[in-house]
Design a protein around this motif. Sequence first.
Motif, PDB file in Angstrom:
ATOM      1  N   ARG A  39      90.477  82.194  55.196  1.00 18.56           N
ATOM      2  CA  ARG A  39      91.631  82.446  54.329  1.00 18.56           C
ATOM      3  C   ARG A  39      92.008  81.176  53.564  1.00 18.56           C
ATOM      4  O   ARG A  39      92.353  81.231  52.377  1.00 18.56           O
ATOM      5  N   ASN A  63      94.888  87.863  53.480  1.00 17.95           N
ATOM      6  CA  ASN A  63      94.620  88.554  54.742  1.00 17.95           C
ATOM      7  C   ASN A  63      93.908  89.877  54.506  1.00 17.95           C
ATOM      8  O   ASN A  63      92.970  90.248  55.227  1.00 17.95           O
ATOM      9  N   TYR A 198      99.450  85.108  59.644  1.00 17.07           N
ATOM     10  CA  TYR A 198      99.537  85.175  58.194  1.00 17.07           C
ATOM     11  C   TYR A 198     100.638  84.220  57.751  1.00 17.07           C
ATOM     12  O   TYR A 198     101.509  83.849  58.540  1.00 17.07           O
ATOM     13  N   CYS A 246      97.851  79.646  61.633  1.00 19.86           N
ATOM     14  CA  CYS A 246      97.528  79.476  60.208  1.00 19.86           C
ATOM     15  C   CYS A 246      97.410  78.005  59.827  1.00 19.86           C
ATOM     16  O   CYS A 246      97.643  77.633  58.669  1.00 19.86           O
TER      17      CYS A 246
END
Length: 521
Positions: A39, A63, A198, A246
């Motif tokens: 990501r 995502n 996320y 993350c």
Amino acid sequence: MALLDLDPGVVATARRLAARAAAPVVALARGHTTVAVERATLRLAGITGADTGHPAGDVPWVNRVVDTVRAHCGLEHGVVLPVFHALRTHGLATLTDLAEATAAGQIRYTLPKGAERTRAARAATTAVNRGLRAIDRNRATRDRLVARLGDPPCRPWLYLIVATGDIDEDVVQAANAARAGADVIAVIRSTGQSLLDYVPEGATHHGFAGTYATQENFRIMRAALDDVSKEVGRYVRLTNYASGLCMPEIAVLGGLERLDMMLNDSMYGILFRDINPVRTFVDQRFSRQVHARAGIVINTGEDNYLTTADAVDAAHTVTVSQLLNEHFAQEAGLPDPLLGLGHAFEIDPKVPDSFRLELAHALLARELFPDAPLKWMPPTRHMTGNVFQGQLLDGFFNLAGVLTGQSILLVGMMTEAVATPFLSDRDLALANVRYVLDAAGGLAEDFRPAPDGLIVKRAHQVLGEAVDLLGRIVDDGLLAAIADGTFGLMRRPPDGGKGADGVIAKADDYLNPAAAALEAR
């Protein structure tokens, strides 16, 4: 000037053992990727925004794309090849267009071969390099602003926290803190964000004991601190957290929005958030490579060990963690001037000679890592709610920082453990620091611990215990040591913890242009 007369041979042995202990973990990190690394790579390539129409709430487009690629053809070859192949074959202009089409079920991702693979790799590299150049420009901008506005007149830099939950209110508090003398503003992240897989989108106005870390919140606070930097005549630095599930993405967003420091510890997420160890070590290596490129100072989290383990008995585990963090950082390309190793003033004040022991531990860190901007943390564990004793303890903490040449001093609050500090509490805390700096700022030049005194003997004892522990870790393995509760008394098995399902072994032909560019540097 060295005050502890540390044996260079013992110091060299400690570093050699730390490197041996870290080597299997580095190999593990090199051989794996994670959903967060993939990501982060797409964020560098330009993907932004979120699917705001999803019934479960906003889902970041990055995502949506990574999860779909994984479902269709896996991530062991990297996400960029299927993504940029699909972008071309479907004639879409942007990654956002691709994400919208993905959400609508219009894209079937496949792994390209031959000439198609070459074209996809070339397009991905071009897009990722644009993101890396943006980070390079931000680093150059920081250098120009520091040159024009200047740094604080002397170290330590005063590090102050804001954490209202509302980014607009944080801006007000941060500006006032800078005017009152703070050199570094840390925006504490909302409780639990480290466990979100996320990164939320946009500006946020609610949080729990902190404010959500988002790209837009980073941009808002950086712009506000740029304005107040011009007003106060010095460059005010901004800190946030590149930790949790993350970590790589937030590191990229920090580089894209010119953050100056980021909390990034190799084991904090494992120990205190129960995040899978392998996931953490893979993510922290990539994120530290991003920090190195962006010129961001990292802050490590050794101070947290002393909130769960005894600060005297476990002092050597702090030193071991610092040595491991140093090696992991250097292996990822992070130079010593960006290595803000953490340690803390957490000895129970009832312990006889507690202040002398604190000086021994702080001096040991300073002399082991002379070129690192150490981050010195105030007392928290033994703050009782007695604000008068708390103010006194913070004064002793400030004095220890001055005497031992600490670089980044997190300003202690007399209301620690009572309430979220008010502006008035911060003002009193800064007044405490200013008094100590004004009254004793040059005292280090007169401070010489007795060669056979308690301070020197204690420092040698802690270093010796650290070497012994590193030897055992080399024999048993770092992952086993973490599982056994060596650090902070937390037991975390290598196959447990959150986010384990987001770890992917790399295929032989794995491709990630961001990782390749960062490795090259």
